[in-house]
Design an enzyme around this catalytic site. Structure first.
Site, PDB file in Angstrom:
ATOM      1  N   ASP A 160       0.873  -1.168   0.000  1.00 58.82           N
ATOM      2  CA  ASP A 160       0.000   0.000   0.000  1.00 58.82           C
ATOM      3  C   ASP A 160       0.920   1.230   0.000  1.00 58.82           C
ATOM      4  O   ASP A 160       2.103   1.119   0.326  1.00 58.82           O
ATOM      5  CB  ASP A 160      -0.878  -0.067   1.263  1.00 58.82           C
ATOM      6  CG  ASP A 160      -1.526   1.260   1.608  1.00 58.82           C
ATOM      7  OD1 ASP A 160      -2.162   1.850   0.716  1.00 58.82           O
ATOM      8  OD2 ASP A 160      -1.384   1.719   2.757  1.00 58.82           O
ATOM      9  N   ASP A 162      -0.047   5.043   1.090  1.00 61.72           N
ATOM     10  CA  ASP A 162      -0.269   5.986   2.187  1.00 61.72           C
ATOM     11  C   ASP A 162      -0.251   5.285   3.545  1.00 61.72           C
ATOM     12  O   ASP A 162      -1.058   4.396   3.797  1.00 61.72           O
ATOM     13  CB  ASP A 162      -1.636   6.659   1.970  1.00 61.72           C
ATOM     14  CG  ASP A 162      -1.621   8.128   2.351  1.00 61.72           C
ATOM     15  OD1 ASP A 162      -0.587   8.772   2.157  1.00 61.72           O
ATOM     16  OD2 ASP A 162      -2.640   8.618   2.862  1.00 61.72           O
TER      17      ASP A 162
END
Length: 252
Positions: free
Chosen positions: A13, A15
Site C-alpha cells: 500500500d 499511504d
C-alpha cells in the site's frame, strides 16, 4: 548479491505504509525499496490515481517498482508499461452515472453542515470520490470536519442513504481519510490487482488499513495473499528486513 526469489512478490500500500499519510516518500525509503528489489519482485497498489501516487512516490514510480497499480489496479503498469485499464464510465454507462451524481449533489445541497467549499464529487477513472464539505477545503477545515463527522456521522448517514437508493448498481462504499468516501463497483477494491499477479504463488501484502472497513482489508484477507499489518513506513522497513533481507543480506 542474492538472486531474486521466483514466484514471490512483496506488494505495498502507499499511504501510511511507504509514506506518512499524504506525505512524500523519504530518500531512506526509496533506498530501502531499491535494495529490496534486488531480492524480491516489488509492487505498489494505491487507491489514488497515478498523478497522486506520483506526487507521493516520485515521477518515476512506474519504473521504480516491478508493478505499479493505481486506483486499486484499475490502471496497471508492469516494468513501466501500461498493461491494463478499466473505467467506471465504460462499466456503468453515462445514464447510471448521471443518475447517481445528480442524486448525490442534491443530497449535499440539502445537507446542513457548518461549512461547504468546492469539488464535492471527484470523478476518477475507476471510482467516484464524494466529499460533503468539498475537497478544496483547507487542512484546518479538513481537521474540523473530521471532528464534526465523528460526532454527527455525516458520511456514515450519507453512505446508508446511497447504498439503499442505488442497491441495484452493486456499488461498494468505502469511508477513508478525513473528509470523503469512495464509491466503486463491488470487487474493485485492492484485490482487483491480483489478476495481474497469476504467476506468483507467494504474495506478501503490506498495508496499514487492514481492519474491516479499511481500504486494505479485502486484499489483506484474500486467500491469495499473506497479509501483514504495518503501523508506519518505519515498521514496513523493519518487517521487510526481517522477512526478506535477513542479517547477512542487510548490506550490499
Amino acid at each position: 548479491m542474492a538472486a531474486r526469489k521466483p514466484g514471490l512478490i512483496a506488494l505495498f500500500d502507499v499511504d501510511g505504509t511507504l509514506t506518512a499519510p499524504r506525505k512524500e516518500v523519504t530518500p531512506e525509503m526509496l533506498k530501502f525499496m531499491k535494495e529490496l528489489r534486488k531480492v524480491v519482485t516489488v509492487g505498489v497498489v494505491g487507491g489514488s490515481d497515478l498523478v497522486k501516487i506520483s506526487e507521493q512516490l516520485g515521477k518515476t514510480v512506474t519504473t521504480d517498482y516491478d508493478y505499479c497499480f493505481s486506483e486499486n489496479g484499475l490502471v496497471a503498469h508492469k516494468d513501466g508499461k501500461l498493461i491494463g485499464t478499466q473505467s467506471l464510465k465504460s462499466f456503468l454507462g453515462d445514464e447510471k452515472l448521471k443518475e447517481f451524481i445528480n442524486f448525490t449533489l442534491h443530497y449535499i445541497a440539502d445537507l446542513d453542515i457548518p461549512i461547504k467549499r468546492g469539488t464535492f464529487i471527484e470523478f476518477r477513472s475507476g471510482m467516484l470520490n464524494v466529499s460533503p464539505i468539498g475537497r478544496n477545503c483547507s487542512q484546518e477545515e479538513r481537521d474540523e470536519f473530521e471532528k464534526y463527522d465523528k460526532v454527527h456521522k455525516i458520511r456514515q448517514t450519507m453512505v446508508s442513504v446511497l447504498r439503499e437508493k442505488f442497491a441495484h448498481l452493486n456499488l461498494t462504499f468505502s469511508i477513508g481519510g478525513q473528509i470523503s468516501f469512495d464509491v466503486f463497483p463491488q470487487g474493485w477494491d485492492k484485490t482487483y490487482c491480483l489478476r495481474y499477479l497469476e504467476e506468483f504463488n507467494e504474495i506478501h501484502f503490506f498495508g496499514d488499513k487492514t481492519y474491516k472497513g479499511g481500504n486494505d482489508h479485502e486484499i489483506y484477507e484474500s486467500e491469495r495473499t499473506a497479509g501483514h499489518t504495518v503501523t508506519s513506513p518505519e515498521d514496513t522497513v523493519k518487517q521487510c528486513s526481517d522477512l526478506f533481507l535477513g542479517k547477512d543480506n542487510g548490506s550490499s
